[in-house]
Design an enzyme around this catalytic site. Structure first.
Site, PDB file in Angstrom:
ATOM      1  N   LYS A 105       0.830  -1.214   0.000  1.00 21.77           N
ATOM      2  CA  LYS A 105       0.000   0.000   0.000  1.00 21.77           C
ATOM      3  C   LYS A 105       0.864   1.263   0.000  1.00 21.77           C
ATOM      4  O   LYS A 105       1.949   1.277   0.571  1.00 21.77           O
ATOM      5  CB  LYS A 105      -0.900  -0.009   1.236  1.00 21.77           C
ATOM      6  CG  LYS A 105      -1.860  -1.184   1.287  1.00 21.77           C
ATOM      7  CD  LYS A 105      -2.576  -1.271   2.622  1.00 21.77           C
ATOM      8  CE  LYS A 105      -1.636  -1.580   3.760  1.00 21.77           C
ATOM      9  NZ  LYS A 105      -2.316  -1.840   5.031  1.00 21.77           N
TER      10      LYS A 105
ATOM     11  N   THR B 192      -6.934   9.555   8.940  1.00 20.60           N
ATOM     12  CA  THR B 192      -6.690   8.315   8.200  1.00 20.60           C
ATOM     13  C   THR B 192      -6.521   7.131   9.149  1.00 20.60           C
ATOM     14  O   THR B 192      -5.945   6.110   8.778  1.00 20.60           O
ATOM     15  CB  THR B 192      -5.433   8.441   7.314  1.00 20.60           C
ATOM     16  OG1 THR B 192      -4.345   8.842   8.155  1.00 20.60           O
ATOM     17  CG2 THR B 192      -5.630   9.419   6.183  1.00 20.60           C
TER      18      THR B 192
ATOM     19  N   GLY C 154      -7.129   3.839  10.671  1.00 21.74           N
ATOM     20  CA  GLY C 154      -7.882   2.646  10.264  1.00 21.74           C
ATOM     21  C   GLY C 154      -7.971   2.425   8.762  1.00 21.74           C
ATOM     22  O   GLY C 154      -8.713   1.556   8.313  1.00 21.74           O
ATOM     23  N   THR C 155      -7.201   3.173   7.985  1.00 21.06           N
ATOM     24  CA  THR C 155      -7.271   2.983   6.526  1.00 21.06           C
ATOM     25  C   THR C 155      -6.866   1.564   6.122  1.00 21.06           C
ATOM     26  O   THR C 155      -7.508   0.944   5.275  1.00 21.06           O
ATOM     27  CB  THR C 155      -6.372   3.979   5.764  1.00 21.06           C
ATOM     28  OG1 THR C 155      -5.083   3.947   6.364  1.00 21.06           O
ATOM     29  CG2 THR C 155      -6.918   5.380   5.776  1.00 21.06           C
ATOM     30  N   GLY C 156      -5.799   1.075   6.760  1.00 20.69           N
ATOM     31  CA  GLY C 156      -5.297  -0.261   6.402  1.00 20.69           C
ATOM     32  C   GLY C 156      -6.306  -1.346   6.751  1.00 20.69           C
ATOM     33  O   GLY C 156      -6.552  -2.267   5.964  1.00 20.69           O
ATOM     34  N   CYS C 157      -6.893  -1.235   7.945  1.00 20.53           N
ATOM     35  CA  CYS C 157      -7.884  -2.238   8.375  1.00 20.53           C
ATOM     36  C   CYS C 157      -9.077  -2.214   7.426  1.00 20.53           C
ATOM     37  O   CYS C 157      -9.572  -3.265   6.982  1.00 20.53           O
ATOM     38  CB  CYS C 157      -8.385  -1.924   9.790  1.00 20.53           C
ATOM     39  SG  CYS C 157      -7.092  -1.900  11.028  1.00 20.53           S
TER      40      CYS C 157
HETATM   41  N1  LIG Z   1      -4.155  10.329   2.215  1.00 22.75           N
HETATM   42  C1  LIG Z   1      -4.615   9.348   1.451  1.00 22.75           C
HETATM   43  N2  LIG Z   1      -5.332   9.633   0.321  1.00 22.75           N
HETATM   44  C2  LIG Z   1      -5.814   8.635  -0.465  1.00 22.75           C
HETATM   45  N3  LIG Z   1      -5.608   7.333  -0.204  1.00 22.75           N
HETATM   46  C3  LIG Z   1      -4.906   6.989   0.899  1.00 22.75           C
HETATM   47  C4  LIG Z   1      -4.370   7.966   1.778  1.00 22.75           C
HETATM   48  N4  LIG Z   1      -3.730   7.332   2.803  1.00 22.75           N
HETATM   49  C5  LIG Z   1      -3.865   6.015   2.559  1.00 22.75           C
HETATM   50  N5  LIG Z   1      -4.555   5.786   1.418  1.00 22.75           N
HETATM   51  C6  LIG Z   1      -4.948   4.488   0.863  1.00 22.75           C
HETATM   52  O1  LIG Z   1      -5.518   3.752   1.939  1.00 22.75           O
HETATM   53  C7  LIG Z   1      -5.162   2.367   1.846  1.00 22.75           C
HETATM   54  C8  LIG Z   1      -4.413   1.967   3.119  1.00 22.75           C
HETATM   55  O2  LIG Z   1      -3.061   2.363   2.959  1.00 22.75           O
HETATM   56  P1  LIG Z   1      -2.043   2.744   4.111  1.00 22.75           P
HETATM   57  O3  LIG Z   1      -0.682   2.694   3.525  1.00 22.75           O
HETATM   58  O4  LIG Z   1      -2.466   4.007   4.758  1.00 22.75           O
HETATM   59  O5  LIG Z   1      -2.309   1.557   5.110  1.00 22.75           O
HETATM   60  P2  LIG Z   1      -1.808   1.433   6.592  1.00 22.75           P
HETATM   61  O6  LIG Z   1      -0.493   2.065   6.754  1.00 22.75           O
HETATM   62  O7  LIG Z   1      -1.898   0.000   6.961  1.00 22.75           O
HETATM   63  O8  LIG Z   1      -2.841   2.273   7.401  1.00 22.75           O
HETATM   64  P3  LIG Z   1      -2.439   3.132   8.695  1.00 22.75           P
HETATM   65  O9  LIG Z   1      -1.436   4.143   8.248  1.00 22.75           O
HETATM   66  O10 LIG Z   1      -3.763   3.750   9.060  1.00 22.75           O
HETATM   67  O11 LIG Z   1      -1.900   2.169   9.689  1.00 22.75           O
HETATM   68  C9  LIG Z   1      -4.357   2.242   0.561  1.00 22.75           C
HETATM   69  O12 LIG Z   1      -5.209   1.903  -0.503  1.00 22.75           O
HETATM   70  C10 LIG Z   1      -3.784   3.652   0.369  1.00 22.75           C
HETATM   71  O13 LIG Z   1      -3.469   3.913  -0.978  1.00 22.75           O
HETATM   72  C1  LIG Z   2      -6.717  -2.745  17.269  1.00 21.80           C
HETATM   73  C2  LIG Z   2      -6.002  -2.091  16.143  1.00 21.80           C
HETATM   74  N1  LIG Z   2      -5.734  -2.806  15.022  1.00 21.80           N
HETATM   75  C3  LIG Z   2      -5.079  -2.230  13.993  1.00 21.80           C
HETATM   76  C4  LIG Z   2      -4.667  -0.921  14.066  1.00 21.80           C
HETATM   77  C5  LIG Z   2      -3.894  -0.307  12.920  1.00 21.80           C
HETATM   78  O1  LIG Z   2      -4.838   0.298  12.124  1.00 21.80           O
HETATM   79  P1  LIG Z   2      -4.647   0.767  10.646  1.00 21.80           P
HETATM   80  O2  LIG Z   2      -3.348   0.244  10.138  1.00 21.80           O
HETATM   81  O3  LIG Z   2      -5.800   0.270   9.865  1.00 21.80           O
HETATM   82  O4  LIG Z   2      -4.679   2.231  10.810  1.00 21.80           O
HETATM   83  C6  LIG Z   2      -4.966  -0.188  15.215  1.00 21.80           C
HETATM   84  N2  LIG Z   2      -4.606   1.102  15.347  1.00 21.80           N
HETATM   85  N3  LIG Z   2      -5.632  -0.803  16.249  1.00 21.80           N
END
Ligand SMILES: Nc1ncnc2c1ncn2[C@@H]1O[C@H](COP(=O)(O)OP(=O)(O)OP(=O)(O)O)[C@@H](O)[C@H]1O
Ligand SMILES: Cc1ncc(COP(=O)(O)O)c(N)n1
Length: 270
Positions: A174, A207, A209-212
């Site tokens: 990602k 942002t 929880g975007t990854g989850c």
């Molecule tokens: N600012 C943003 N604008 C548009 N898309 C985004 C943005 N930030 C993340 N994404 C998208 O959201 C999804 C999750 O990516 P990200 O790399 O943020 O995951 P993550 O690091 O696991 O999440 P987190 O940073 O919340 O732990 C991907 O599809 C990424 O392209």
């Molecule tokens: C309980 C729990 N699980 C996962 C994440 C990471 O979240 P994300 O990578 O989606 O921001 C978090 N902050 N808390």
């Protein structure tokens, strides 16, 4: 027939990430959501204030309760916290012969709190990754899993190849943590071809929880029978809408709007 998806992950009391984000996403994509908790976190938009892991017995018992009765068309893992839980989850996946497995290798929360013990990475690679249909690391997670530095497109591709060698069928690295200011590009690799999914980068602090959310959307689509590529297409649209149609909750890194994708679709049909 209603399809069922299971999340094996930690609880985020603030409701933006973890099982709360997963279940909201499953619901929005019209899949029946179930959960097995690995840890409870005391968390809000300002950070992680406490971590209370479940016993291995408690994790196994929850998964068994689902496996022995309800079943799952797809499952995802999120925060797994330690090696013992990782090994137990791997055993359960094998026991029930579940196939649509999405692994989000959650390691560190936005505020810096560790959601996976450092030594557990070895267990993750050895036991869980070979079972994965889809692996969704962000760039720092892909760096930890491969030991590579990832800055360029070529380095991303090499990291994806190296993760494929571990037995993962499809990898999405990602781009949320990329340094490109205008776009967020995710790299997809299926062992043969590379594809990129690019969207406009939204400037926002909300942002959490975007990854989850992204990996839960892939899981929901796989549960409904989509192929991996199409599942990623939907997940990318889902997360883009959720980040764009943001709301203000809390005083720090707020959650995304899980209802945005459905509302947009409903509007398009009007
Ligand atoms: N600012 C943003 N604008 C548009 N898309 C985004 C943005 N930030 C993340 N994404 C998208 O959201 C999804 C999750 O990516 P990200 O790399 O943020 O995951 P993550 O690091 O696991 O999440 P987190 O940073 O919340 O732990 C991907 O599809 C990424 O392209
Ligand atoms: C309980 C729990 N699980 C996962 C994440 C990471 O979240 P994300 O990578 O989606 O921001 C978090 N902050 N808390």
């Amino acid at each position: 027939m209603l399809k069922k998806a299971l999340t094996i992950a930690g609880s985020d009391s603030g409701g933006g990430a973890g099982i709360q984000a997963d279940l909201k996403t499953f619901q929005e994509l019209e899949v029946f959501g179930m959960s097995a908790l690995t840890a409870v976190t005391a968390q809000n938009t300002l950070g992680v204030h406490g971590i209370y892991p479940m016993t291995v017995e408690a994790v196994v018992s929850q998964i068994q309760a689902i496996g022995d009765d309800i079943g799952a068309d797809a499952l995802k893992t999120g925060m797994l916290f330690n090696a013992e839980i990782i090994v137990a989850v791997s055993e359960m996946i094998k026991k029930y012969q579940w196939e649509n497995i999405v692994i989000d290798p959650v390691m560190i929360a936005k505020g810096g709190a560790s959601l996976l013990q450092t030594e557990a990475t070895v267990a993750l690679k050895k036991y869980l990754l070979p079972l994965a249909k889809v692996l969704t690391p962000n760039i720092p997670e892909a760096e930890v899993l491969t030991g590579m530095t990832i800055r360029t497109r070529e380095q991303k591709q090499n990291a994806a190849k190296s993760l494929y060698e571990l037995g993962v069928s499809h990898i999405i690295i990602k781009g949320g943590h990329d340094e490109v200011p205008t776009e967020s590009t995710d790299l997809f690799y299926d062992g043969k071809e590379f594809y990129t999914f690019t969207s406009k980068r939204i400037t926002t602090k909300n942002t959490h929880g975007t990854g989850c959310t992204f990996s839960a959307a892939i899981t929901a689509e796989l549960a409904k029978g989509a192929n991996v590529y199409d599942a990623v297409v939907t997940a990318k649209d889902f997360i883009q809408a959720a980040i764009e149609d943001q709301f203000e909750i809390g005083h720090g890194h707020g959650p995304t709007n899980h209802g945005a994708y459905r509302k947009r679709k409903e509007k398009a049909y009007l």
